[in-house]
Scaffold this motif. Structure first.
Motif, mmCIF file in Angstrom:
data_model
loop_
_atom_site.group_PDB
_atom_site.id
_atom_site.type_symbol
_atom_site.label_atom_id
_atom_site.label_comp_id
_atom_site.label_asym_id
_atom_site.label_seq_id
_atom_site.Cartn_x
_atom_site.Cartn_y
_atom_site.Cartn_z
ATOM 1 N N ALA A 1 0.829 -1.198 0.000
ATOM 2 C CA ALA A 1 0.000 0.000 0.000
ATOM 3 C C ALA A 1 0.867 1.254 0.000
ATOM 4 O O ALA A 1 0.573 2.234 -0.704
ATOM 5 N N ALA A 2 1.952 1.237 0.781
ATOM 6 C CA ALA A 2 2.856 2.391 0.814
ATOM 7 C C ALA A 2 3.524 2.594 -0.528
ATOM 8 O O ALA A 2 3.664 3.732 -1.013
ATOM 9 N N ALA A 3 3.929 1.501 -1.177
ATOM 10 C CA ALA A 3 4.595 1.609 -2.477
ATOM 11 C C ALA A 3 3.653 2.168 -3.539
ATOM 12 O O ALA A 3 4.046 3.012 -4.352
ATOM 13 N N TYR A 4 2.398 1.717 -3.548
ATOM 14 C CA TYR A 4 1.438 2.225 -4.524
ATOM 15 C C TYR A 4 1.144 3.705 -4.285
ATOM 16 O O TYR A 4 1.018 4.492 -5.226
ATOM 17 N N ALA A 5 1.017 4.091 -3.015
ATOM 18 C CA ALA A 5 0.722 5.491 -2.701
ATOM 19 C C ALA A 5 1.886 6.408 -3.051
ATOM 20 O O ALA A 5 1.695 7.490 -3.615
ATOM 21 N N LEU A 6 3.113 5.990 -2.727
ATOM 22 C CA LEU A 6 4.291 6.820 -2.962
ATOM 23 C C LEU A 6 4.801 6.725 -4.388
ATOM 24 O O LEU A 6 5.527 7.599 -4.849
ATOM 25 N N GLY A 7 4.420 5.654 -5.097
ATOM 26 C CA GLY A 7 4.927 5.450 -6.450
ATOM 27 C C GLY A 7 4.059 6.048 -7.535
ATOM 28 O O GLY A 7 4.256 5.764 -8.718
ATOM 29 N N GLY A 8 3.090 6.839 -7.158
ATOM 30 C CA GLY A 8 2.255 7.503 -8.160
ATOM 31 C C GLY A 8 0.964 6.782 -8.460
ATOM 32 O O GLY A 8 0.179 7.219 -9.302
ATOM 33 N N GLY A 9 0.705 5.668 -7.778
ATOM 34 C CA GLY A 9 -0.548 4.961 -7.989
ATOM 35 C C GLY A 9 -1.687 5.607 -7.221
ATOM 36 O O GLY A 9 -1.478 6.267 -6.208
ATOM 37 N N SER A 10 -2.896 5.419 -7.710
ATOM 38 C CA SER A 10 -4.066 6.004 -7.053
ATOM 39 C C SER A 10 -4.747 4.951 -6.186
ATOM 40 O O SER A 10 -4.719 3.754 -6.490
ATOM 41 N N LEU A 11 -5.358 5.405 -5.088
ATOM 42 C CA LEU A 11 -6.129 4.537 -4.216
ATOM 43 C C LEU A 11 -7.580 5.015 -4.210
ATOM 44 O O LEU A 11 -7.834 6.214 -4.077
ATOM 45 N N ASP A 12 -8.517 4.109 -4.377
ATOM 46 C CA ASP A 12 -9.938 4.449 -4.363
ATOM 47 C C ASP A 12 -10.425 4.409 -2.922
ATOM 48 O O ASP A 12 -10.895 3.376 -2.433
ATOM 49 N N LEU A 13 -10.323 5.536 -2.227
ATOM 50 C CA LEU A 13 -10.670 5.578 -0.812
ATOM 51 C C LEU A 13 -12.178 5.552 -0.592
ATOM 52 O O LEU A 13 -12.630 5.175 0.495
ATOM 53 N N ARG A 14 -12.979 5.943 -1.587
ATOM 54 C CA ARG A 14 -14.434 5.889 -1.426
ATOM 55 C C ARG A 14 -14.889 4.430 -1.321
ATOM 56 O O ARG A 14 -15.552 4.043 -0.365
ATOM 57 N N THR A 15 -14.524 3.630 -2.308
ATOM 58 C CA THR A 15 -14.861 2.210 -2.255
ATOM 59 C C THR A 15 -14.071 1.517 -1.155
ATOM 60 O O THR A 15 -14.581 0.648 -0.447
ATOM 61 N N GLY A 16 -12.818 1.929 -0.992
ATOM 62 C CA GLY A 16 -11.943 1.293 -0.021
ATOM 63 C C GLY A 16 -12.421 1.430 1.410
ATOM 64 O O GLY A 16 -12.189 0.536 2.233
ATOM 65 N N ALA A 17 -13.102 2.530 1.737
ATOM 66 C CA ALA A 17 -13.560 2.737 3.112
ATOM 67 C C ALA A 17 -14.517 1.629 3.549
ATOM 68 O O ALA A 17 -14.379 1.046 4.637
#
Length: 274
Positions: free
Chosen positions: A70-86
């Motif tokens: 998760a840290a690598a995706y966040a710091l590496g320019g990847g997007s996280l879908d926090l709406r669905t993810g919540a």
């Protein structure tokens, strides 16, 4: 029924288990979790643990995979879908508590059959989509409903509960279910789904680990070795996944799932013959 055994130092050897962790971490980072589809058959091959303890130990390992990924995706320019993810996180956390309790009541044959079923369905969906023939014509849920929080949050929570219970029991990291579910149900981009899946299963893995250790369906020693060695592999896999085209990533994901399904099917047939 699964026969539980005490945690001993004779379950395996540190070097093979460490290598399993590193390779499994790359897989988890690449496909958004699901390292357990490598951890489980590999631990079955290189350790003397019962099937229940193998699945529980894989749950411990997923803490390292999910945090690093998760840290690598966040710091590496990847997007996280926090709406669905919540919603997925809430449901997945509750499922992480339920799943290990179900595992303690399952037979080893049933565990293998369920794993094969998920692998086959996942591989079929992703390979057909990657070849340009999308199943069901895209997302099942209309975009208007996905945009409605009164629909999205409860639905994502229920989906997370089911996937979280499965992941908590099987120790598979959940990516093999969470990623296709987000893509198929909510129309999430494959790369975004992979990163969100890793984030989702951080609390799920922690809760599942606590329950597994309390009921004796995990090896704290080998689960920790896997978690520590998987972390750097997960970072490498995450950056590789971000660099790959979505079609290529789908082919990689689907091919890997197919290979693991074949491996588990052969093991199941041999076990039945014995």
């Amino acid at each position: 029924m699964v026969r539980l055994s005490p945690d001993t130092d004779r379950d395996g050897r540190a070097v093979p288990v460490g290598v399993i962790g590193l390779i499994g971490g790359v897989v988890g980072g690449l496909i958004g979790g699901g390292s357990g589809v490598l951890f489980v058959p590999a631990l079955d091959r290189f350790t003397a643990m019962s099937r229940a303890r193998i699945h529980g130990s894989s749950t411990i390992a997923n803490i390292g995979v999910c945090v690093a990924g998760a840290a690598a995706y966040a710091l590496g320019g990847g997007s996280l879908d926090l709406r669905t993810g919540a919603g997925l996180i809430v449901g997945g956390t509750v499922g992480g508590w339920i799943g290990p309790k179900l595992l303690a009541r399952a037979s080893e044959t049933l565990l293998r059959v369920l794993l094969v079923a998920v692998l086959v369905l996942t591989a079929a969906k992703l390979l057909v989509d990657a070849l340009g023939v999308p199943l069901l014509g895209g997302a099942v849920v209309p975009a208007s409903l996905v945009a409605d929080p009164w629909f999205l949050y409860p639905t994502a929570t229920v989906v997370g509960l089911v996937i979280g219970a499965w992941a908590g029991a099987m120790g598979l990291g959940g990516g093999l279910l969470a990623v296709p579910a987000m893509v198929l149900l909510f129309g999430t981009d494959l790369h975004v789904a992979a990163g969100t899946s890793l984030l989702m299963f951080i609390p799920n893995s922690i809760v599942g680990t606590v329950v597994h250790l309390r009921q004796g369906t995990a090896s704290g020693r080998w689960g920790t070795v896997l978690a520590v060695t998987a972390a750097p592999g997960t970072v490498a896999g995450a950056f590789l996944g971000l660099a790959l085209d979505a079609v290529v990533l789908g082919l990689v994901f689907g091919t890997f799932a197919t290979a693991m399904a074949l491996r588990e099917t052969v093991g199941l047939v041999r076990r039945r013959r014995r």
